[in-house]
Design an enzyme around this catalytic site. Structure first.
Site, PDB file in Angstrom:
ATOM      1  N   HIS A   9      19.673   4.289  -1.479  1.00 53.27           N
ATOM      2  CA  HIS A   9      20.469   3.723  -0.385  1.00 53.27           C
ATOM      3  C   HIS A   9      20.685   2.217  -0.529  1.00 53.27           C
ATOM      4  O   HIS A   9      21.765   1.716  -0.254  1.00 53.27           O
ATOM      5  CB  HIS A   9      19.818   4.038   0.962  1.00 53.27           C
ATOM      6  CG  HIS A   9      18.409   3.564   1.059  1.00 53.27           C
ATOM      7  ND1 HIS A   9      17.359   4.253   0.466  1.00 53.27           N
ATOM      8  CD2 HIS A   9      17.861   2.481   1.651  1.00 53.27           C
ATOM      9  CE1 HIS A   9      16.235   3.600   0.707  1.00 53.27           C
ATOM     10  NE2 HIS A   9      16.512   2.529   1.429  1.00 53.27           N
ATOM     11  N   CYS A  65      18.531   0.210  -7.474  1.00 56.71           N
ATOM     12  CA  CYS A  65      17.838   0.329  -6.192  1.00 56.71           C
ATOM     13  C   CYS A  65      17.699  -1.080  -5.634  1.00 56.71           C
ATOM     14  O   CYS A  65      18.332  -2.010  -6.141  1.00 56.71           O
ATOM     15  CB  CYS A  65      16.490   1.058  -6.317  1.00 56.71           C
ATOM     16  SG  CYS A  65      15.167   0.202  -7.172  1.00 56.71           S
ATOM     17  N   HIS A  98      17.561  -5.736 -29.178  1.00 56.67           N
ATOM     18  CA  HIS A  98      16.219  -5.530 -29.725  1.00 56.67           C
ATOM     19  C   HIS A  98      15.557  -4.230 -29.287  1.00 56.67           C
ATOM     20  O   HIS A  98      14.691  -3.719 -29.990  1.00 56.67           O
ATOM     21  CB  HIS A  98      15.303  -6.695 -29.354  1.00 56.67           C
ATOM     22  CG  HIS A  98      15.619  -7.943 -30.100  1.00 56.67           C
ATOM     23  ND1 HIS A  98      14.860  -9.081 -29.973  1.00 56.67           N
ATOM     24  CD2 HIS A  98      16.606  -8.250 -30.983  1.00 56.67           C
ATOM     25  CE1 HIS A  98      15.364 -10.033 -30.740  1.00 56.67           C
ATOM     26  NE2 HIS A  98      16.431  -9.548 -31.361  1.00 56.67           N
ATOM     27  N   ARG A 109      19.276  -6.041  -4.304  1.00 53.81           N
ATOM     28  CA  ARG A 109      18.810  -7.106  -3.413  1.00 53.81           C
ATOM     29  C   ARG A 109      18.381  -8.346  -4.185  1.00 53.81           C
ATOM     30  O   ARG A 109      17.980  -9.340  -3.580  1.00 53.81           O
ATOM     31  CB  ARG A 109      17.652  -6.589  -2.558  1.00 53.81           C
ATOM     32  CG  ARG A 109      18.062  -5.484  -1.603  1.00 53.81           C
ATOM     33  CD  ARG A 109      16.886  -4.936  -0.831  1.00 53.81           C
ATOM     34  NE  ARG A 109      17.312  -3.910   0.118  1.00 53.81           N
ATOM     35  CZ  ARG A 109      16.551  -2.925   0.545  1.00 53.81           C
ATOM     36  NH1 ARG A 109      15.294  -2.805   0.104  1.00 53.81           N
ATOM     37  NH2 ARG A 109      17.007  -2.045   1.405  1.00 53.81           N
TER      38      ARG A 109
END
Length: 142
Positions: A9, A65, A98, A109
């Site tokens: 969410h 997320c 790499h 966020r």
């Protein structure tokens, strides 16, 4: 190129923006959800994207997320996935160059949309160097 994408969410608004960007650029996108800002648990979405990449359903994956941490851990639980949590363009480049990362994780966020777009662009355009890095990648799979 087919890209699997998924989020919880907290990552939903950024996922929508990244998905739209990729579609406009001609990528094929397989969306594993979620499809709203209603609270859900991130592990299933990270694992679904990881499985799609590991099984060859998609060439690469992107998971999002709130912090990027939880969903990256979930994706990395899938054998064959090398999910890198990136908060800068430089990290995105090195994760490919790499580490041959096949899934990109970002925290909605933690970074702004403009930076997320730059990270995605760099991650998709950077190739794996191979050489000594291939030996190290093989060690991860043992």
């Amino acid at each position: 190129m087919k890209i699997a994408i998924g989020c919880d969410h907290a990552g939903y608004p950024l996922k929508v923006a990244v998905k739209d960007k990729l579609l406009k650029e001609g990528f094929e996108v397989v969306d594993f959800g979620t499809d709203s800002v209603e609270s859900v648990d991130y592990p299933g979405y990270g694992k679904a994207v990881g499985k799609a990449v590991a099984d060859g359903e998609a060439e690469k994956g992107i998971v999002i997320c709130g912090s990027g941490i939880g969903i990256s851990i979930a994706a990395n639980k899938v054998k064959g996935v090398r999910c890198a949590l990136c908060t800068s363009v430089e990290m995105a480049e090195m994760s490919r160059r790499h580490n041959d990362a096949n899934v990109l994780a970002m925290g909605a966020r933690m970074i702004e949309q403009d930076l997320a777009f730059k990270i995605v662009d760099k991650w998709l355009e950077t190739d794996f160097e191979g050489g000594k890095h291939l030996r190290r990648i093989n060690m991860l799979d043992e």
